[in-house]
Design a protein around this motif. Structure first.
Motif, PDB file in Angstrom:
ATOM      1  N   GLU A  35     -22.054  30.085  27.190  1.00 51.90           N
ATOM      2  CA  GLU A  35     -22.774  31.086  27.976  1.00 51.90           C
ATOM      3  C   GLU A  35     -23.199  32.195  27.023  1.00 51.90           C
ATOM      4  OE1 GLU A  35     -22.206  34.265  31.692  1.00 51.90           O
ATOM      5  OE2 GLU A  35     -20.521  32.975  31.075  1.00 51.90           O
ATOM      6  N   PHE A  36     -24.493  32.514  27.012  1.00 50.97           N
ATOM      7  CA  PHE A  36     -24.971  33.513  26.054  1.00 50.97           C
ATOM      8  C   PHE A  36     -26.012  34.417  26.683  1.00 50.97           C
ATOM      9  CE2 PHE A  36     -28.097  30.182  25.710  1.00 50.97           C
ATOM     10  CZ  PHE A  36     -29.295  30.801  25.363  1.00 50.97           C
ATOM     11  N   LEU A  43     -37.217  33.757  22.433  1.00 50.33           N
ATOM     12  CA  LEU A  43     -37.041  33.791  23.879  1.00 50.33           C
ATOM     13  C   LEU A  43     -36.758  32.406  24.444  1.00 50.33           C
ATOM     14  CD1 LEU A  43     -37.100  35.850  26.172  1.00 50.33           C
ATOM     15  CD2 LEU A  43     -39.498  35.224  26.568  1.00 50.33           C
ATOM     16  N   GLY A  44     -35.654  32.293  25.194  1.00 50.58           N
ATOM     17  CA  GLY A  44     -35.297  31.033  25.827  1.00 50.58           C
ATOM     18  C   GLY A  44     -34.542  30.071  24.937  1.00 50.58           C
ATOM     19  N   LEU A  45     -34.318  30.463  23.657  1.00 49.79           N
ATOM     20  CA  LEU A  45     -33.611  29.610  22.717  1.00 49.79           C
ATOM     21  C   LEU A  45     -32.352  30.317  22.227  1.00 49.79           C
ATOM     22  CD1 LEU A  45     -36.604  28.321  20.557  1.00 49.79           C
ATOM     23  CD2 LEU A  45     -35.575  27.228  22.560  1.00 49.79           C
ATOM     24  N   PHE A  46     -31.373  29.541  21.809  1.00 48.49           N
ATOM     25  CA  PHE A  46     -30.128  30.096  21.294  1.00 48.49           C
ATOM     26  C   PHE A  46     -30.251  30.301  19.787  1.00 48.49           C
ATOM     27  CE2 PHE A  46     -25.848  29.549  19.493  1.00 48.49           C
ATOM     28  CZ  PHE A  46     -25.169  30.544  20.193  1.00 48.49           C
ATOM     29  N   ASP A  47     -29.966  31.511  19.308  1.00 48.32           N
ATOM     30  CA  ASP A  47     -29.998  31.797  17.874  1.00 48.32           C
ATOM     31  C   ASP A  47     -28.894  32.780  17.515  1.00 48.32           C
ATOM     32  OD1 ASP A  47     -31.013  34.550  18.122  1.00 48.32           O
ATOM     33  OD2 ASP A  47     -32.886  33.596  18.752  1.00 48.32           O
ATOM     34  N   SER A  48     -28.787  33.089  16.229  1.00 44.36           N
ATOM     35  CA  SER A  48     -27.681  33.907  15.735  1.00 44.36           C
ATOM     36  C   SER A  48     -27.724  35.344  16.243  1.00 44.36           C
ATOM     37  CB  SER A  48     -27.682  33.902  14.200  1.00 44.36           C
ATOM     38  OG  SER A  48     -28.917  34.402  13.695  1.00 44.36           O
ATOM     39  N   ASN A  49     -28.861  35.807  16.747  1.00 49.53           N
ATOM     40  CA  ASN A  49     -28.969  37.169  17.272  1.00 49.53           C
ATOM     41  C   ASN A  49     -28.550  37.286  18.730  1.00 49.53           C
ATOM     42  OD1 ASN A  49     -29.961  38.392  14.870  1.00 49.53           O
ATOM     43  ND2 ASN A  49     -31.987  37.528  15.289  1.00 49.53           N
ATOM     44  N   ASP A  50     -28.336  36.156  19.388  1.00 50.06           N
ATOM     45  CA  ASP A  50     -27.909  36.179  20.784  1.00 50.06           C
ATOM     46  C   ASP A  50     -26.412  36.482  20.877  1.00 50.06           C
ATOM     47  OD1 ASP A  50     -30.465  35.597  21.664  1.00 50.06           O
ATOM     48  OD2 ASP A  50     -30.129  33.436  21.595  1.00 50.06           O
ATOM     49  N   THR A  51     -26.003  36.959  22.018  1.00 51.51           N
ATOM     50  CA  THR A  51     -24.612  37.339  22.231  1.00 51.51           C
ATOM     51  C   THR A  51     -23.872  36.247  23.001  1.00 51.51           C
ATOM     52  OG1 THR A  51     -25.235  39.674  22.324  1.00 51.51           O
ATOM     53  CG2 THR A  51     -23.060  39.073  23.195  1.00 51.51           C
ATOM     54  N   ALA A 189     -34.611  24.031  22.837  1.00 53.88           N
ATOM     55  CA  ALA A 189     -33.788  23.370  21.837  1.00 53.88           C
ATOM     56  C   ALA A 189     -33.887  24.108  20.509  1.00 53.88           C
ATOM     57  CB  ALA A 189     -34.213  21.923  21.651  1.00 53.88           C
ATOM     58  N   THR A 190     -32.729  24.359  19.897  1.00 57.03           N
ATOM     59  CA  THR A 190     -32.639  24.929  18.567  1.00 57.03           C
ATOM     60  C   THR A 190     -32.070  23.869  17.642  1.00 57.03           C
ATOM     61  OG1 THR A 190     -32.199  27.105  19.518  1.00 57.03           O
ATOM     62  CG2 THR A 190     -31.707  26.815  17.191  1.00 57.03           C
ATOM     63  N   LEU A 191     -32.769  23.592  16.532  1.00 58.23           N
ATOM     64  CA  LEU A 191     -32.395  22.496  15.646  1.00 58.23           C
ATOM     65  C   LEU A 191     -31.730  23.002  14.378  1.00 58.23           C
ATOM     66  CD1 LEU A 191     -35.630  20.322  15.855  1.00 58.23           C
ATOM     67  CD2 LEU A 191     -33.519  20.053  17.159  1.00 58.23           C
ATOM     68  N   VAL A 197     -28.980  22.435  19.804  1.00 53.18           N
ATOM     69  CA  VAL A 197     -28.429  23.215  20.903  1.00 53.18           C
ATOM     70  C   VAL A 197     -29.488  23.253  22.008  1.00 53.18           C
ATOM     71  CG1 VAL A 197     -27.477  25.414  21.653  1.00 53.18           C
ATOM     72  CG2 VAL A 197     -27.080  24.623  19.308  1.00 53.18           C
ATOM     73  N   LEU A 198     -29.187  22.604  23.124  1.00 51.16           N
ATOM     74  CA  LEU A 198     -30.069  22.608  24.276  1.00 51.16           C
ATOM     75  C   LEU A 198     -29.777  23.838  25.121  1.00 51.16           C
ATOM     76  CD1 LEU A 198     -29.704  18.846  25.316  1.00 51.16           C
ATOM     77  CD2 LEU A 198     -31.451  19.878  23.843  1.00 51.16           C
ATOM     78  N   THR A 199     -30.815  24.486  25.639  1.00 49.90           N
ATOM     79  CA  THR A 199     -30.617  25.708  26.427  1.00 49.90           C
ATOM     80  C   THR A 199     -31.216  25.552  27.813  1.00 49.90           C
ATOM     81  OG1 THR A 199     -32.614  26.654  25.407  1.00 49.90           O
ATOM     82  CG2 THR A 199     -30.486  27.242  24.442  1.00 49.90           C
ATOM     83  N   TYR A 200     -30.462  26.077  28.787  1.00 46.49           N
ATOM     84  CA  TYR A 200     -30.849  25.991  30.197  1.00 46.49           C
ATOM     85  C   TYR A 200     -30.801  27.385  30.818  1.00 46.49           C
ATOM     86  CZ  TYR A 200     -29.281  21.182  29.236  1.00 46.49           C
ATOM     87  OH  TYR A 200     -29.090  19.936  28.686  1.00 46.49           O
ATOM     88  N   PRO A 201     -31.695  27.666  31.774  1.00 42.16           N
ATOM     89  CA  PRO A 201     -31.649  28.963  32.457  1.00 42.16           C
ATOM     90  C   PRO A 201     -30.432  29.068  33.372  1.00 42.16           C
ATOM     91  CG  PRO A 201     -33.277  27.530  33.471  1.00 42.16           C
ATOM     92  CD  PRO A 201     -32.809  26.820  32.236  1.00 42.16           C
TER      93      PRO A 201
END
Length: 262
Positions: A35-36, A43-51, A189-191, A197-201
């Motif tokens: 959960e992030f 936007l909409g993707l998971f990366d190192s700047n997300d919490t 998706a972040t590769l 890493v698949l991301t869902y709303p």
């Protein structure tokens, strides 16, 4: 092979033509639910700047593996469903479901031999039910790792290819249908080098996603062929006799079965 001790699937192919033999293995391990809070860098993707708010280590869950065989009105096997299922204090249910459905196909080989064989097609689903969110402004990520490196990613397309062996190239496609609370959603998706890493709303009740995993052989999608009588007990062994001219009489094998880690 469907793993019993964690959320993974392994596909193995062996090819032999004349005296040349090649082997290829692709293992996908789903290892975390995250959960992030999306901070908007991508936007909409998971990366190192997300919490990261919370995470579930899927490798630590207790997984059950079940198998169901469906018959048609004539008593012929019409579908095999193999399910990996687990739960935790953070999620009511997470399941990876593999549907194998047979059809009949006529194959013509290079020596003009014609044979009718069973074609088994594999459909792959991810089901997540009642995730226990810590916040209501977050997204969910499903992290997976591979034992093979990505070979190519075409921008704008939801498919990655891996380094292949001979004429076999494995692929992972996350662009299939996905719904959350019965509403169509876009999957991000972040590769990484060997990860995705698949991301869902954010959703309330249930999420369903049907990514694809398979092999490309000489630019043709592999179809898994197996005589119906080969399906016995808890083991499924499929021998692919592909009639593509570029393959000649090459034989490819795929096994999908329960196993224990060594």
């Amino acid at each position: 092979q469907v793993q019993k001790n964690d959320a993974s699937i392994k596909l193995e192919f062996q090819g032999k033509e004349n005296v040349t033999k090649s082997e290829l293995e692709l293992r996908v391990l789903f290892d975390k639910l995250i959960e992030f809070k999306d901070n908007g860098t991508r936007l909409g993707l998971f990366d190192s700047n997300d919490t990261i708010i919370s995470s579930v280590d899927l490798k630590r869950l207790k997984w059950s593996v079940s198998r169901i065989e469906d018959m048609d009105a004539n008593g012929t096997l019409s579908m095999i469903t193999i399910t990996q299922n687990a739960s935790s204090s953070s999620v009511k249910s997470i399941a990876f479901i593999y549907h194998l459905t047979p059809t009949t196909k006529t194959i013509k080989f290079d020596n003009s031999t014609i044979a009718q064989v069973r074609v088994w097609q594999i459909k792959f689903d991810v089901h997540i039910e009642k995730f226990k969110w810590a916040r209501n402004d977050t997204m969910l990520a499903l992290a997976a790792t591979f034992n093979s490196e990505f070979e190519a990613h075409i921008p704008g397309e939801a498919t990655v290819k891996f380094k292949g062996a001979d004429s076999i190239t494995p692929f992972f496609d996350w662009g299939g249908n996905a719904t959350a609370d019965d509403t169509n959603i876009v999957v991000g998706a972040t590769l990484g080098n060997k990860s995705i890493v698949l991301t869902y709303p954010h959703f309330n009740n249930a999420l369903i996603h049907d990514p694809l995993i398979g092999y490309i052989v000489s630019e043709a999608i592999v179809q898994i062929l197996v005589p119906s009588l080969m399906v016995v007990g808890a083991i499924i062994v499929a021998t692919a006799l592909l009639g593509f001219s570029a393959l000649r009489s090459r034989r490819l094998t795929l096994s999908l079965r329960r196993y224990s880690r060594q």
